[in-house]
Design a protein around this motif. Structure first.
Motif, PDB file in Angstrom:
ATOM      1  N   PRO A  73     -20.884  58.268 -46.422  1.00 30.43           N
ATOM      2  CA  PRO A  73     -22.186  57.595 -46.428  1.00 30.43           C
ATOM      3  C   PRO A  73     -22.123  56.118 -46.051  1.00 30.43           C
ATOM      4  O   PRO A  73     -23.045  55.615 -45.422  1.00 30.43           O
ATOM      5  CB  PRO A  73     -22.697  57.781 -47.864  1.00 30.43           C
ATOM      6  N   ASP A  74     -21.058  55.431 -46.426  1.00 30.55           N
ATOM      7  CA  ASP A  74     -20.957  54.018 -46.074  1.00 30.55           C
ATOM      8  C   ASP A  74     -20.991  53.809 -44.559  1.00 30.55           C
ATOM      9  O   ASP A  74     -21.293  52.718 -44.082  1.00 30.55           O
ATOM     10  CB  ASP A  74     -19.666  53.402 -46.642  1.00 30.55           C
ATOM     11  N   GLN A  75     -20.680  54.869 -43.784  1.00 24.56           N
ATOM     12  CA  GLN A  75     -20.683  54.750 -42.327  1.00 24.56           C
ATOM     13  C   GLN A  75     -22.027  55.083 -41.677  1.00 24.56           C
ATOM     14  O   GLN A  75     -22.164  54.945 -40.479  1.00 24.56           O
ATOM     15  CB  GLN A  75     -19.586  55.638 -41.725  1.00 24.56           C
ATOM     16  N   GLY A  78     -26.334  52.546 -43.725  1.00 19.47           N
ATOM     17  CA  GLY A  78     -26.818  51.284 -43.158  1.00 19.47           C
ATOM     18  C   GLY A  78     -27.698  51.501 -41.937  1.00 19.47           C
ATOM     19  O   GLY A  78     -28.778  50.923 -41.835  1.00 19.47           O
ATOM     20  N   ASN A 119     -29.589  57.604 -55.767  1.00 21.53           N
ATOM     21  CA  ASN A 119     -29.579  56.298 -55.100  1.00 21.53           C
ATOM     22  C   ASN A 119     -30.834  56.114 -54.254  1.00 21.53           C
ATOM     23  O   ASN A 119     -31.191  56.995 -53.468  1.00 21.53           O
ATOM     24  CB  ASN A 119     -28.354  56.173 -54.192  1.00 21.53           C
ATOM     25  N   SER A 121     -32.532  53.315 -51.639  1.00 22.81           N
ATOM     26  CA  SER A 121     -32.314  52.038 -50.957  1.00 22.81           C
ATOM     27  C   SER A 121     -33.598  51.205 -51.017  1.00 22.81           C
ATOM     28  O   SER A 121     -34.689  51.725 -51.226  1.00 22.81           O
ATOM     29  CB  SER A 121     -31.859  52.266 -49.520  1.00 22.81           C
ATOM     30  N   THR A 153     -30.756  48.774 -55.869  1.00 20.47           N
ATOM     31  CA  THR A 153     -29.775  47.720 -55.579  1.00 20.47           C
ATOM     32  C   THR A 153     -30.343  46.360 -55.965  1.00 20.47           C
ATOM     33  O   THR A 153     -31.561  46.169 -56.012  1.00 20.47           O
ATOM     34  CB  THR A 153     -29.392  47.707 -54.089  1.00 20.47           C
ATOM     35  N   ASP A 182     -24.185  48.725 -58.430  1.00 15.32           N
ATOM     36  CA  ASP A 182     -23.285  47.692 -57.904  1.00 15.32           C
ATOM     37  C   ASP A 182     -23.579  46.326 -58.504  1.00 15.32           C
ATOM     38  O   ASP A 182     -23.495  45.304 -57.814  1.00 15.32           O
ATOM     39  CB  ASP A 182     -23.411  47.592 -56.356  1.00 15.32           C
ATOM     40  N   ASP A 204     -20.269  47.082 -60.837  1.00 15.97           N
ATOM     41  CA  ASP A 204     -19.712  47.489 -59.553  1.00 15.97           C
ATOM     42  C   ASP A 204     -18.223  47.800 -59.662  1.00 15.97           C
ATOM     43  O   ASP A 204     -17.479  47.133 -60.375  1.00 15.97           O
ATOM     44  CB  ASP A 204     -19.923  46.390 -58.510  1.00 15.97           C
ATOM     45  N   SER A 206     -15.856  47.220 -57.719  1.00 13.17           N
ATOM     46  CA  SER A 206     -14.917  46.178 -57.279  1.00 13.17           C
ATOM     47  C   SER A 206     -14.419  45.344 -58.463  1.00 13.17           C
ATOM     48  O   SER A 206     -13.296  44.852 -58.449  1.00 13.17           O
ATOM     49  CB  SER A 206     -15.569  45.278 -56.227  1.00 13.17           C
TER      50      SER A 206
END
Ligand code: C2E
Ligand code: MG
Ligand code: MG
Ligand code: MG
Length: 284
Positions: A73-75, A78, A119, A121, A153, A182, A204, A206
């Motif tokens: 999905p990250d690809q 967007g 999710n 957006s 988000t 996140d 998140d 990270s």
């Protein structure tokens, strides 16, 4: 500019821009086809409490392209946001996740406070028809809206505050929970965060992944947990990959977890099996 740098730069520069545009166009076409040809499906990743009991699942979109194979999905998310394709695709995701939730409800597989997280957006949330679409899907699928959670988000928390709050209130009035995905990576204003009808902050991954080794990430995580507690919001950590990180999160006061340590995102069938057991195998 490219031209003034000399002919070579000009010739070097143009084709790469063109290539990029072509790739985007090809991808955009492929995404249209994907929707028509049912190339999307959902995986579900369990969320657990400190006992490894399942408290919810997050629906995550998957795309199996006939030639390219699996595209993460990250690809492509967007690009769907840029092109507006996120509107029909996001609607499909919600419909699919609610259909699954309704099935699990009917099969009595949902534990007491179970929630299905989807999710959303910012583009979808801001769409004028979003609330209508949401209530349509709930009515059509017959899900209990108390079992639905939208992951938003942080970018929503920085613009159009008043309109966003009105919309959030309407969603909460339907019984649906709101979670900020996140969390910590965006620039949300703490002043507005306090005024927003948000149920949960999701730390998140990270920050979570380097928790044991990075003092800054640990400080940020501690701060987010403390803040959520003061604001009376729930907290969940994503990206929990091992026992040591979970233990530290527990000590810091985190109660809910999601990550490869418990389960990767899995197919609906595999998730049904996990729900039958209720507790994930690692915990027992
Ligand atoms: P997200 O919403 O933050 O989802 C969590 C991502 O972290 C997922 O990646 C999940 O597979 C991954 N993850 C979970 N646990 C771990 C872990 O322990 N370690 C690591 N390294 N990763 C973990 P995924 O499925 O590739 O999705 C990436 C992003 O794509 C999502 O991040 C979300 O922003 C977006 N996305 C996925 N599905 C949808 C959708 O249906 N609609 C929208 N709008 N966005 C979606
Ligand atoms: Mg998410
Ligand atoms: Mg996330
Ligand atoms: Mg993300």
């Amino acid at each position: 500019r490219a031209k003034s740098n000399g002919k070579n730069t000009f010739h070097f520069y143009r084709p790469s821009m063109q290539l990029l545009a072509d790739q985007h166009l090809a991808m955009e076409r492929a995404l249209h086809t994907a929707l028509e040809h049912n190339e999307f499906y959902l995986h579900y990743q369990p969320q657990v409490d400190h006992n490894f009991s399942i408290i919810g699942t997050e629906a995550l979109i998957r795309w199996q392209h006939p030639e390219q194979g699996f595209v993460p999905p990250d690809q492509f998310i967007g690009l769907t946001e840029e092109t507006g394709l996120i509107i029909p695709i996001g609607c499909w995701v919600l419909q699919q996740a609610c259909t699954q939730l309704a099935q699990w409800q009917e099969q009595k597989l949902c534990p007491p406070h179970f929630r299905m997280a989807v999710n959303i957006s910012a583009k979808q949330f801001d769409h004028p028809q979003f609330l209508n679409m949401l209530s349509d899907v709930i009515n059509r699928t017959g899900v209990d809206p108390n079992k639905l959670e939208l992951e938003l988000t942080e970018s929503l928390l920085v613009k159009n505050m008043d309109a966003t709050i009105i919309r959030m209130d309407a969603i909460r009035a339907m019984g649906i929970a709101l979670s900020i995905d996140d969390f910590g990576t965006g620039y949300s204003s703490l002043k507005y965060l306090k005024q927003m009808p948000i149920n949960q902050l999701k730390i998140d991954k990270s920050f979570v992944m380097d928790l044991l080794t990075d003092a800054n990430d640990r400080a940020i995580t501690e701060t987010i947990i403390a803040m959520a507690s003061h604001l009376q919001m729930d907290i969940i950590a994503e990206g929990v990959e091992d026992a040591a990180i979970m233990d530290l999160l527990v000590r810091l006061g985190c109660k809910h977890f999601q990550g490869y340590y418990f389960s990767r995102p899995v197919s609906a069938e595999n998730c049904s099996q996990l729900l039958q057991v209720q507790k994930l195998p690692l915990g027992s």
